[in-house]
Design an enzyme around this catalytic site. Structure first.
Site, PDB file in Angstrom:
ATOM      1  N   GLU A  85      39.382 -65.337  -6.363  1.00 60.89           N
ATOM      2  CA  GLU A  85      39.273 -66.300  -7.450  1.00 60.89           C
ATOM      3  C   GLU A  85      39.543 -67.841  -6.700  1.00 60.89           C
ATOM      4  O   GLU A  85      38.835 -68.616  -7.187  1.00 60.89           O
ATOM      5  CB  GLU A  85      40.261 -66.043  -8.479  1.00 60.89           C
ATOM      6  CG  GLU A  85      40.193 -64.849  -9.412  1.00 60.89           C
ATOM      7  CD  GLU A  85      40.892 -63.667  -8.877  1.00 60.89           C
ATOM      8  OE1 GLU A  85      41.068 -63.683  -7.843  1.00 60.89           O
ATOM      9  OE2 GLU A  85      41.182 -62.843  -9.770  1.00 60.89           O
TER      10      GLU A  85
ATOM     11  N   CYS B 285      45.627 -62.314 -10.257  1.00 63.43           N
ATOM     12  CA  CYS B 285      47.145 -62.114 -10.171  1.00 63.43           C
ATOM     13  C   CYS B 285      47.774 -63.621 -10.654  1.00 63.43           C
ATOM     14  O   CYS B 285      47.024 -64.668 -10.909  1.00 63.43           O
ATOM     15  CB  CYS B 285      47.466 -62.031  -8.628  1.00 63.43           C
ATOM     16  SG  CYS B 285      47.546 -63.544  -7.518  1.00 63.43           S
TER      17      CYS B 285
END
Lengths: 169, 169
Positions: B68, B96
């Site tokens: 990401e 996360c």
């Protein structure tokens, strides 16, 4: 320092003023030089500065370019590793959740910080808001999140499990 | 999808399978190609893929090089901005805390994910542990953290407050 008295003798808990002063100076110079936000960080190992970082979000069009992330990336490049075991992070401000998680992923030893997340919030930054958001269940966050194609997504982890000799991290 | 039924008509909550399948394929190919962990991400704006990312932690010695983060950094470079307003993130696994905070900082519109943090934990990754750690008060985390030189650190924020014409983020 606000630390547990029972561990004060442990070297992991002994911050050194010279490194924090360097982090603060980096933060202030970043502002006065017009290069970005008021954040600086220093990575220290065995009493030596391995790398430094300043906030470069607006200057480099990179929302992840926080001081701690920059310092961690630089330290890893310098040491040729993705693990900063035995390294301490000195940062002018308590890390935001992104930076704190990056510090965990890098396996740093300890963090020393000057300003708090509450101080950052008063200066106009979202650190406290983000701590609140990330602590909430997905359905209670302001950011819409939804799971999809869960069955198909398992293929990626299956491939990982089946791969011999992979480099774990 | 696990979403609130009352908002299903909102385009922000409509994930498109083609983008998720691309994120999953990127994740799987990253593993089978021996390039890193089983994670892939795609940034979409106005129905078009702006950027993609895969996990490059071990390959590039960068603990922050999650899929990401890589996709966000790439999208920002492509669009010439540090804000990804109107952009959706499709990721093969629930972000996360580092990546989730990065998504917030970038002001993305929505997140669609395949695997969950619990799935990631079962595959050997620390996502769930990090969510637990970051939700705790500083004194209850496994990572030692201590405040120091709080008075001196205020100088950085004072410099920021006093600076006219600064670029906020």
């Amino acid at each position: 320092m606000q630390i547990h008295t029972e561990v004060e003798d442990d070297s992991r808990f002994q911050g050194h003023a010279e490194f924090m002063r360097q982090a603060i100076a980096l933060a202030t110079e970043n502002v006065t030089g017009g290069r970005g936000g008021p954040f600086g960080a220093v990575v220290v190992k065995d009493g030596r500065v391995i790398a430094t970082g300043v906030n470069r979000v607006t200057a480099s069009n990179d929302p992840t370019a926080h001081a701690e992330v920059m310092a961690i990336r630089s330290a890893c490049q310098r040491l040729g590793t993705f693990l900063l075991e035995g390294c301490d992070v000195y940062t002018s401000c308590e890390p935001c959740p992104m930076c704190l998680a990056a510090i965990y992923w890098a396996r740093c030893r300890a963090v020393f910080y000057g300003n708090t997340a509450a101080d950052a919030a008063r200066a106009g930054f979202d650190d406290e808001f983000l701590y609140q958001q990330i602590s909430r269940p997905i359905s209670e966050r302001s950011l819409p999140m939804a799971q999809m194609l869960a069955g198909e997504a398992q293929a990626s982890f299956a491939a990982w499990q089946e791969t011999p000799g992979k480099v774990r991290y």
